[in-house]
Scaffold this active site. Structure first.
Site, PDB file in Angstrom:
ATOM      1  N   HIS A  89      58.898  29.117   1.370  1.00 51.42           N
ATOM      2  CA  HIS A  89      58.363  28.687   2.494  1.00 51.42           C
ATOM      3  C   HIS A  89      57.512  29.429   3.173  1.00 51.42           C
ATOM      4  O   HIS A  89      57.502  29.345   4.415  1.00 51.42           O
ATOM      5  CB  HIS A  89      59.436  28.035   3.555  1.00 51.42           C
ATOM      6  CG  HIS A  89      60.273  26.866   2.950  1.00 51.42           C
ATOM      7  ND1 HIS A  89      60.222  25.597   3.105  1.00 51.42           N
ATOM      8  CD2 HIS A  89      61.617  26.898   2.184  1.00 51.42           C
ATOM      9  CE1 HIS A  89      61.185  24.840   2.416  1.00 51.42           C
ATOM     10  NE2 HIS A  89      61.882  25.431   1.851  1.00 51.42           N
ATOM     11  N   ASN A 162      63.715  19.163   4.699  1.00 52.03           N
ATOM     12  CA  ASN A 162      62.549  19.037   3.726  1.00 52.03           C
ATOM     13  C   ASN A 162      62.183  17.628   3.747  1.00 52.03           C
ATOM     14  O   ASN A 162      62.609  16.754   4.431  1.00 52.03           O
ATOM     15  CB  ASN A 162      62.906  19.204   2.235  1.00 52.03           C
ATOM     16  CG  ASN A 162      63.213  20.771   2.154  1.00 52.03           C
ATOM     17  OD1 ASN A 162      62.649  21.476   2.655  1.00 52.03           O
ATOM     18  ND2 ASN A 162      64.193  21.038   0.972  1.00 52.03           N
TER      19      ASN A 162
HETATM   20 FE1  HDD Z   1      65.984  27.106   2.722  1.00 51.06          FE
HETATM   21  C1  HDD Z   1      63.664  28.953   4.607  1.00 51.06           C
HETATM   22  C2  HDD Z   1      64.684  24.119   3.798  1.00 51.06           C
HETATM   23  C3  HDD Z   1      68.356  25.362   0.717  1.00 51.06           C
HETATM   24  C4  HDD Z   1      67.542  30.060   2.032  1.00 51.06           C
HETATM   25  N1  HDD Z   1      64.520  26.531   3.962  1.00 51.06           N
HETATM   26  C5  HDD Z   1      63.695  27.446   4.559  1.00 51.06           C
HETATM   27  C6  HDD Z   1      62.831  26.696   5.320  1.00 51.06           C
HETATM   28  C7  HDD Z   1      63.106  25.396   5.223  1.00 51.06           C
HETATM   29  C8  HDD Z   1      64.418  25.298   4.273  1.00 51.06           C
HETATM   30  C9  HDD Z   1      62.400  24.243   5.803  1.00 51.06           C
HETATM   31  C10 HDD Z   1      61.439  27.218   6.062  1.00 51.06           C
HETATM   32  C11 HDD Z   1      62.170  27.587   7.508  1.00 51.06           C
HETATM   33  C12 HDD Z   1      60.707  27.895   8.355  1.00 51.06           C
HETATM   34  O1  HDD Z   1      59.758  27.396   8.498  1.00 51.06           O
HETATM   35  O2  HDD Z   1      60.878  29.243   8.560  1.00 51.06           O
HETATM   36  N2  HDD Z   1      66.398  24.925   2.327  1.00 51.06           N
HETATM   37  C13 HDD Z   1      65.924  24.219   3.115  1.00 51.06           C
HETATM   38  C14 HDD Z   1      66.542  22.893   2.777  1.00 51.06           C
HETATM   39  C15 HDD Z   1      67.480  23.233   1.831  1.00 51.06           C
HETATM   40  C16 HDD Z   1      67.344  24.936   1.607  1.00 51.06           C
HETATM   41  C17 HDD Z   1      66.183  21.581   3.184  1.00 51.06           C
HETATM   42  C18 HDD Z   1      68.464  22.374   0.890  1.00 51.06           C
HETATM   43  C19 HDD Z   1      69.089  21.239   1.456  1.00 51.06           C
HETATM   44  N3  HDD Z   1      67.536  27.541   1.545  1.00 51.06           N
HETATM   45  C20 HDD Z   1      68.455  26.749   0.800  1.00 51.06           C
HETATM   46  C21 HDD Z   1      69.663  27.634   0.221  1.00 51.06           C
HETATM   47  C22 HDD Z   1      69.222  28.974   0.536  1.00 51.06           C
HETATM   48  C23 HDD Z   1      68.020  28.929   1.551  1.00 51.06           C
HETATM   49  C24 HDD Z   1      70.490  26.830  -0.414  1.00 51.06           C
HETATM   50  C25 HDD Z   1      70.101  30.204   0.269  1.00 51.06           C
HETATM   51  C26 HDD Z   1      71.526  29.920   0.216  1.00 51.06           C
HETATM   52  N4  HDD Z   1      65.610  28.943   3.201  1.00 51.06           N
HETATM   53  C27 HDD Z   1      66.594  30.239   2.789  1.00 51.06           C
HETATM   54  C28 HDD Z   1      65.932  31.482   3.254  1.00 51.06           C
HETATM   55  C29 HDD Z   1      64.695  31.088   4.030  1.00 51.06           C
HETATM   56  C30 HDD Z   1      64.546  29.720   3.957  1.00 51.06           C
HETATM   57  C31 HDD Z   1      65.511  32.512   1.913  1.00 51.06           C
HETATM   58  C32 HDD Z   1      63.267  31.876   4.011  1.00 51.06           C
HETATM   59  C33 HDD Z   1      62.928  32.156   5.060  1.00 51.06           C
HETATM   60  C34 HDD Z   1      63.741  31.763   6.017  1.00 51.06           C
HETATM   61  O3  HDD Z   1      64.859  31.241   5.416  1.00 51.06           O
HETATM   62  O4  HDD Z   1      63.791  32.134   7.118  1.00 51.06           O
HETATM   63  O5  HDD Z   1      66.713  32.091   3.893  1.00 51.06           O
END
Ligand code: HDD
Length: 714
Positions: A89, A162
């Site tokens: 993202h 999402n």
């Molecule tokens: Fe995630 C970012 C949505 C599963 C780990 N995720 C991130 C963002 C969104 C989502 C919208 C961007 C937030 C922003 O605008 O800063 N992610 C989801 C959805 C998931 C999902 C809807 C499943 C239902 N994500 C998911 C899992 C993991 C992560 C299973 C790890 C175990 N997601 C992250 C992250 C991020 C992220 C790596 C990257 C930047 C942040 O968090 O702040 O930690």
């Protein structure tokens, strides 16, 4: 529950309770804004700078001196301007706004933001693509992140969802594998913003649980026309806790007030070059023009007793709850109405986490959600440089917050008092705990009883990997199915290894639909089985044959509000007709753009001047929703003789756009070799065709043209 000895007298300072209004976050941010207008140029230490062009040297042609603290400070700051982009993202755009609940929200949750229909809670919403880096294109085939931060009286609540309701994996332990597979490949960092490559298709074809989410991503949902036209989903099952402490399961939905519209794949690809910022520009410009983005927050509420009454496990994030089984109840509205002042300070530094919840909302045991609760806080340590990221203005709650967490890098708060521990008798015992309660209570986790062995295992109830993929496929219109077939064929054509392509076509697709597998197989010269190949358990079973809500066509706009319409004009145009068109379209809430061969004002047939809003090649048809060519002999002759003019029409035709040709405008048809159909509206005056124009554009595109549009070589 053990009684808390320190909570008896916890009335707290008066301002600890409910002050939030729609403007509260803006007022808080205002204290941090800084404008240079009228100010001297100074160093970060406040020293006035007399020369911002030359570094300090030993003689005009001599070496630069280390002593030059002004140069060193400037360069040092510049050298460190970047922070790591988000691992997923990375590319996003955001806006401020508010959430306002409807009357019925309070019955489901005791959360303060749902109690009063007159109360507006400030929000900050970031919409993102997943795969590409910060500088990638907006309109790539990808899931869109939909993250909303509610600045409530009771702390920040982040709904980090999402634009598709299901995820690719069931257990967070697979997230690093999944992301490594979809990201650009490690040896050459190719491709950018694409899932069309070997490692992605290798992984998802070895992980059947990904099939449902992949299928959604192969649909046109993967490139929304405008952020205002996409649905949002909290994905996981969460809990709502009411004032009686009763827990219910819930799925959160964002329903776009403007309806759902997507791009066409060919259009999306062309936009990568024509306007890589297409989606973020759309949101930015609309908000700047006062045309705000709106969604309704909806909930599907499931009583605890009904947890096991579905064909699937509601804790499995690869499953959705069909709206036909549990209706989506609208409980409030979000309006995005203010652009950020500074991209880095707000959109880049905002830190979301599914773990940011407030009393009245709680987690379920969805193993993907449980893992996310660790990951988001963890990633901010690297990205935002330590545990004080909550002090960055965009991340600060609007309610006061005090605790005994102290120090670390870039600490802003100057904590007074001597006691940074609890209990204490030195600082009057403050800050104190708040016992849970129906209003303004302390957070308390739902008292779910858990009695189990520690196991690394997956529940058998997570074993169905295909039934909802089949349900999705069966619920699509013919046009949508055809786009999905083309999407699989296209994506797999980019996969170098034949065995991966074949595995998708022969081992995954037949379990969604034999028809889908055969269609894609034909385009790849691969023989496909005539029946599903997966086990009965993996195929699962859906008690629904169709879920109409899963089709993008279920929520078409029905009107032409927010649509952008090209009026093609050159010298000699019927300028009265242009004026009438501009007025009529504006009255319907659409935007008319006069597009000429150049930016020079256009001379109308009656001698009056018409301003050009854009040039043919500067605002090509892919950036707009419909095309109108007004009358005027010379104008139409010039457009018809220009390659760009003819291409404009051909491309609009290919992308199923409504085309209106008035008076001599109809000559554009033969000039461009565009065949007549129900989406080509011919008339002398716009009134002759306006109702049909509104009705056709209200469906967004001329869908019946889809089967022949590809014959157009544009
Ligand atoms: Fe995630 C970012 C949505 C599963 C780990 N995720 C991130 C963002 C969104 C989502 C919208 C961007 C937030 C922003 O605008 O800063 N992610 C989801 C959805 C998931 C999902 C809807 C499943 C239902 N994500 C998911 C899992 C993991 C992560 C299973 C790890 C175990 N997601 C992250 C992250 C991020 C992220 C790596 C990257 C930047 C942040 O968090 O702040 O930690």
């Amino acid at each position: 529950m053990a009684k808390n000895p320190h909570s008896e007298s916890n009335s707290g300072p008066a301002n600890d309770i409910g002050q939030t209004n729609e403007h509260r976050k803006n007022e808080q941010l205002e204290t941090m804004r800084s404008s240079a207008e009228g100010h001297d140029l100074r160093t970060n230490q406040g020293v006035r700078i007399s020369d911002n062009h030359n570094s300090l040297k030993a003689g005009e042609r001599g070496p630069t001196l280390l002593e030059d603290f002004i140069f060193r400070e400037k360069m040092n700051h510049f050298d460190n301007e970047r922070i790591p982009e988000r691992i997923v993202h990375a590319r996003g755009a955001a806006a401020h706004g508010y959430f306002q609940p409807y009357e019925n929200a309070a019955q489901f949750s005791k959360a303060g933001l749902f109690q009063d229909p007159d109360k507006r809670t400030p929000v900050f919403t970031r919409i993102s693509t997943v795969q590409g880096s910060r500088g990638s294109n907006d309109t790539v085939r990808d899931v869109r992140g939909f993250a909303v931060k509610f600045y409530t009286d009771e702390g920040n609540w982040d709904l980090v969802g999402n634009n598709i309701p299901v995820f690719f994996i069931q257990d967070a332990n697979k997230f690093p594998d999944f992301v490594h597979a979809v990201k650009p490949e490690p040896h050459n960092e190719i491709p950018q913003g694409q899932s069309a490559h070997d490692t992605f298709w290798d992984f998802v074809s070895l992980m059947p649980e990904a099939t449902h989410a992949v299928l959604w991503t192969m649909s046109d949902r993967a490139f929304p026309r405008h952020f205002r036209n996409m649905e949002g989903f909290g994905v996981h099952t969460f809990r709502l806790i009411d004032k009686q402490e009763k827990s219910r399961f819930v799925k959160f939905h964002w329903k776009p007030v403007a309806g759902t519209c997507s791009l066409i794949w060919d259009e999306a690809q062309k936009l990568w070059g024509r306007d890589p910022d297409f989606n973020r520009r759309g949101m930015w410009e609309d908000i700047s023009n006062g045309d705000f983005l709106e969604w309704e927050l909806g909930v599907q509420v499931i009583e605890e007793e009904s947890e096991h009454s579905f064909d699937f496990d509601i804790l499995d994030p690869t499953k959705l709850v069909p709206e036909e089984q549990v209706p989506v109840i609208p409980i409030g509205k979000m309006v995005l109405n203010r652009n950020p002042d500074n991209y880095f300070a707000e959109t880049e530094q905002v830190a979301f986490s599914p773990g940011h919840i407030i009393p009245g909302i709680d987690f379920s045991n969805d193993p993907l959600l449980q893992g996310r609760l660790f990951s988001y806080l963890d990633t901010q340590m690297l990205r935002l440089g330590g545990p004080n990221f909550h002090e960055i203005p965009i991340n600060r709650p609007v309610c006061p917050f005090h605790n005994n967490q102290r120090d670390s890098v870039h600490r802003q708060t100057i904590n007074t008092g001597q006691a940074s521990y609890e209990p204490n008798s030195i600082d009057g015992g403050w800050p104190k705990e708040t016992p849970p309660g129906p209003e303004n209570g302390g957070f308390e986790s739902h008292h779910e009883r858990v009695d189990a062995n520690k196991v690394r295992a997956r529940s058998d109830s997570f074993g169905d990997h295909y039934s909802q993929a089949t349900l999705f496929w069966d619920s699509q219109t013919n046009v949508e199915q055809s786009h999905i077939i083309q999407a699989y064929a296209f994506e797999l054509s980019k996969v170098q290894r034949p065995h991966i392509r074949e595995r998708v076509i022969t081992e995954i697709l037949p379990n969604i639909s034999v028809e889908l597998a055969q269609a894609v197989g034909e385009m790849h010269g691969v023989d496909t089985p005539s029946a599903p190949t997966a086990s009965v358990e993996e195929l699962g079973r859906s008690s629904l044959n169709e879920s109409p809500a899963l089709s993008l066509m279920a929520r078409l706009p029905g009107n032409i509000k927010h649509r952008k319409i090209a009026i093609l004009a050159a010298n000699g145009v019927d300028s009265d007709q242009v004026n009438t068109l501009q007025k009529k379209l504006a009255a319907e809430g659409a935007t008319a753009m006069v597009i000429g061969p150049s930016m020079a004002p256009i001379k109308g047939a009656n001698g009056s001047l018409v301003e050009s809003d854009a040039m043919l090649n500067g605002m090509p048809s892919v950036t707009l929703d419909a095309v109108i060519v007004p009358g005027g002999k010379d104008s139409v002759a010039e457009l018809a003789s220009s390659g760009q003019g003819r291409y404009y029409l051909q491309e609009a035709y290919k992308h199923l756009k409504v085309i209106v040709l008035l008076g001599e405008g109809k000559n554009m048809l033969s000039a461009s070799n565009v065949p007549e159909d129900e989406g080509i509206l011919l008339g002398e005056h716009i009134d002759d065709v306006f109702d049909r124009f509104k009705a056709t554009l209200g469906k967004h595109r001329v869908w019946p043209r889809d089967s022949v549009a590809n014959d157009m070589p544009a």
